[in-house]
Scaffold this active site. Structure first.
Site, mmCIF file in Angstrom:
data_model
loop_
_atom_site.group_PDB
_atom_site.id
_atom_site.type_symbol
_atom_site.label_atom_id
_atom_site.label_comp_id
_atom_site.label_asym_id
_atom_site.label_seq_id
_atom_site.Cartn_x
_atom_site.Cartn_y
_atom_site.Cartn_z
ATOM 1 N N SER A 10 -44.035 103.446 52.240
ATOM 2 C CA SER A 10 -45.021 103.742 51.197
ATOM 3 C C SER A 10 -44.420 103.473 49.818
ATOM 4 O O SER A 10 -43.450 104.117 49.405
ATOM 5 C CB SER A 10 -45.464 105.202 51.281
ATOM 6 O OG SER A 10 -46.284 105.481 50.152
ATOM 7 N N HIS A 35 -47.263 100.063 52.726
ATOM 8 C CA HIS A 35 -48.371 100.999 52.555
ATOM 9 C C HIS A 35 -48.598 101.234 51.062
ATOM 10 O O HIS A 35 -47.673 101.587 50.328
ATOM 11 C CB HIS A 35 -48.024 102.306 53.263
ATOM 12 C CG HIS A 35 -49.122 103.317 53.291
ATOM 13 N ND1 HIS A 35 -50.193 103.238 54.164
ATOM 14 C CD2 HIS A 35 -49.320 104.440 52.557
ATOM 15 C CE1 HIS A 35 -50.997 104.283 53.970
ATOM 16 N NE2 HIS A 35 -50.499 105.028 52.985
ATOM 17 N N ASP A 37 -50.778 103.305 48.333
ATOM 18 C CA ASP A 37 -51.609 104.502 48.146
ATOM 19 C C ASP A 37 -52.377 104.411 46.846
ATOM 20 O O ASP A 37 -51.777 104.380 45.766
ATOM 21 C CB ASP A 37 -50.704 105.743 48.104
ATOM 22 C CG ASP A 37 -50.167 106.086 49.475
ATOM 23 O OD1 ASP A 37 -50.983 106.300 50.392
ATOM 24 O OD2 ASP A 37 -48.934 106.136 49.631
ATOM 25 N N MET A 39 -55.044 106.214 44.351
ATOM 26 C CA MET A 39 -55.558 107.562 44.057
ATOM 27 C C MET A 39 -56.377 107.552 42.774
ATOM 28 O O MET A 39 -56.005 106.869 41.818
ATOM 29 C CB MET A 39 -54.395 108.527 43.882
ATOM 30 C CG MET A 39 -53.457 108.558 45.056
ATOM 31 S SD MET A 39 -52.122 109.734 44.755
ATOM 32 C CE MET A 39 -51.168 109.525 46.255
ATOM 33 N N HIS A 69 -54.412 102.190 51.379
ATOM 34 C CA HIS A 69 -54.994 103.505 51.695
ATOM 35 C C HIS A 69 -55.749 104.003 50.464
ATOM 36 O O HIS A 69 -55.126 104.425 49.486
ATOM 37 C CB HIS A 69 -53.832 104.443 52.088
ATOM 38 C CG HIS A 69 -54.214 105.857 52.315
ATOM 39 N ND1 HIS A 69 -53.281 106.881 52.396
ATOM 40 C CD2 HIS A 69 -55.425 106.461 52.489
ATOM 41 C CE1 HIS A 69 -53.887 108.027 52.604
ATOM 42 N NE2 HIS A 69 -55.192 107.814 52.652
ATOM 43 N N MET A 71 -57.606 106.576 48.513
ATOM 44 C CA MET A 71 -57.928 108.003 48.384
ATOM 45 C C MET A 71 -58.881 108.132 47.208
ATOM 46 O O MET A 71 -58.498 108.552 46.106
ATOM 47 C CB MET A 71 -56.634 108.803 48.163
ATOM 48 C CG MET A 71 -55.828 108.971 49.440
ATOM 49 S SD MET A 71 -54.110 109.414 49.138
ATOM 50 C CE MET A 71 -53.394 107.794 49.010
ATOM 51 N N MET A 140 -53.840 111.885 58.657
ATOM 52 C CA MET A 140 -52.952 112.416 57.613
ATOM 53 C C MET A 140 -52.169 113.587 58.183
ATOM 54 O O MET A 140 -52.750 114.523 58.753
ATOM 55 C CB MET A 140 -53.754 112.887 56.393
ATOM 56 C CG MET A 140 -54.412 111.794 55.571
ATOM 57 S SD MET A 140 -53.299 110.487 54.986
ATOM 58 C CE MET A 140 -52.103 111.427 54.014
ATOM 59 N N ASP A 178 -49.304 109.459 58.425
ATOM 60 C CA ASP A 178 -48.920 109.338 57.013
ATOM 61 C C ASP A 178 -48.694 110.723 56.428
ATOM 62 O O ASP A 178 -49.620 111.541 56.373
ATOM 63 C CB ASP A 178 -50.066 108.622 56.268
ATOM 64 C CG ASP A 178 -49.783 108.402 54.783
ATOM 65 O OD1 ASP A 178 -48.648 108.646 54.336
ATOM 66 O OD2 ASP A 178 -50.728 107.986 54.081
HETATM 67 C C1 DX5 Z 1 -49.825 110.924 50.457
HETATM 68 C C2 DX5 Z 1 -49.790 109.445 50.723
HETATM 69 C C3 DX5 Z 1 -48.603 109.024 51.485
HETATM 70 C C4 DX5 Z 1 -47.276 109.279 50.832
HETATM 71 C C5 DX5 Z 1 -46.296 109.537 51.926
HETATM 72 O O1 DX5 Z 1 -50.955 111.189 49.747
HETATM 73 O O2 DX5 Z 1 -50.941 109.052 51.447
HETATM 74 O O3 DX5 Z 1 -48.705 107.656 51.895
HETATM 75 O O4 DX5 Z 1 -46.816 108.206 50.055
HETATM 76 O O5 DX5 Z 1 -45.083 109.896 51.369
HETATM 77 P P1 DX5 Z 1 -44.011 110.751 52.165
HETATM 78 O O6 DX5 Z 1 -43.547 109.889 53.317
HETATM 79 O O7 DX5 Z 1 -42.954 111.000 51.161
HETATM 80 O O8 DX5 Z 1 -44.691 111.994 52.655
HETATM 81 ZN ZN ZN Z 2 -50.997 106.952 52.300
#
Ligand code: DX5
Ligand code: ZN
Length: 220
Positions: A10, A35, A37, A39, A69, A71, A140, A178
């Site tokens: 990630s 990956h 993320d 947000m 991903h 969010m 998740m 994840d």
């Molecule tokens: C959380 C994200 C994850 C995050 C995971 O909201 O969706 O992808 O980056 O990070 P770690 O592995 O540090 O929990």
């Molecule tokens: Zn993620």
């Protein structure tokens, strides 16, 4: 035959001042996926980055499979921008209200793979009727929004349930986890049916990232 294991580091846990360098570190370690993320400060109480970052990573030569991903409260509004920027897979959450089925179909129409995501508090039954229409299910294992949280072992039965449906219905979507993943709990998730492993903190902090990636790829 179960799917082979795939590591998706990630980028959220990388250095945000030099994301292209962090993506290269992940690629050079041998991880086939990256990956990303995304947000929006609404669906989750945090911000990360947008499609311009994916495009910049591609321009800098990143060749990984971009596992994106979203969010977001309104993911359907941004699908096209992420496909254009270089996403190979776009996963969307089941929790907000929008046309999930239509958005999943649209992602495929645009030439990307699709995925559906469940928060820890969302039961597997919420996505059961969509299983025939997805390339990936993301369970998740933390409440999304931040890296570095503790793995939720109570998500293992959810993985087992979704894996069981996959086998009974002869489907072949990937099953991803994840949040708080490390080499030890990744094996527990694999045993419960997961085949795709997002790792932020544990991957970027590993002293030997190539060994980390190869351990995941040999997991069965
Ligand atoms: C959380 C994200 C994850 C995050 C995971 O909201 O969706 O992808 O980056 O990070 P770690 O592995 O540090 O929990
Ligand atoms: Zn993620």
């Amino acid at each position: 035959m179960p799917n082979p294991s795939i590591l998706a580091p990630s980028l959220l846990a990388g250095d945000h001042g030099q994301l292209t360098a962090s993506a290269r570190i992940a690629e050079e370690a041998g991880a086939p996926w990256l990956h990303l993320d995304i947000m929006d400060g609404h669906f989750v109480p945090n911000f990360s980055f947008g499609p311009e970052v994916l495009a910049a990573l591609r321009r800098a030569g990143a060749k990984q499979f971009f596992d994106t991903h979203l969010m977001l409260d309104e993911p359907h509004r941004y699908i096209e921008a992420f496909v254009k920027a270089g996403a190979n897979l776009i996963s969307i959450h089941i929790e907000p209200t929008y046309d999930h089925r239509g958005t999943l179909a649209r992602i495929r129409e645009l030439g990307s793979k699709n995925g559906i995501v469940l928060n820890p508090g969302t039961p597997a039954s919420a996505i059961e009727s969509l299983l025939g229409e997805v390339d990936l299910v993301l369970v998740m294992t933390v409440q999304p929004g931040f890296g570095g949280q503790a793995f939720r072992r109570d998500m293992l039965p959810k993985l087992q349930q979704i894996d069981q449906w996959r086998r009974e219905r002869d489907l072949n979507f990937r099953l991803e986890v994840d949040g708080g993943i490390d080499l030890a709990n990744a094996q527990e998730c694999r045993t419960a049916g997961a085949d795709t492993f997002v790792a932020g903190t544990s991957f970027f902090r590993a002293t030997d990232r190539a060994a980390y990636a190869s351990t995941i790829s040999r997991m069965n």
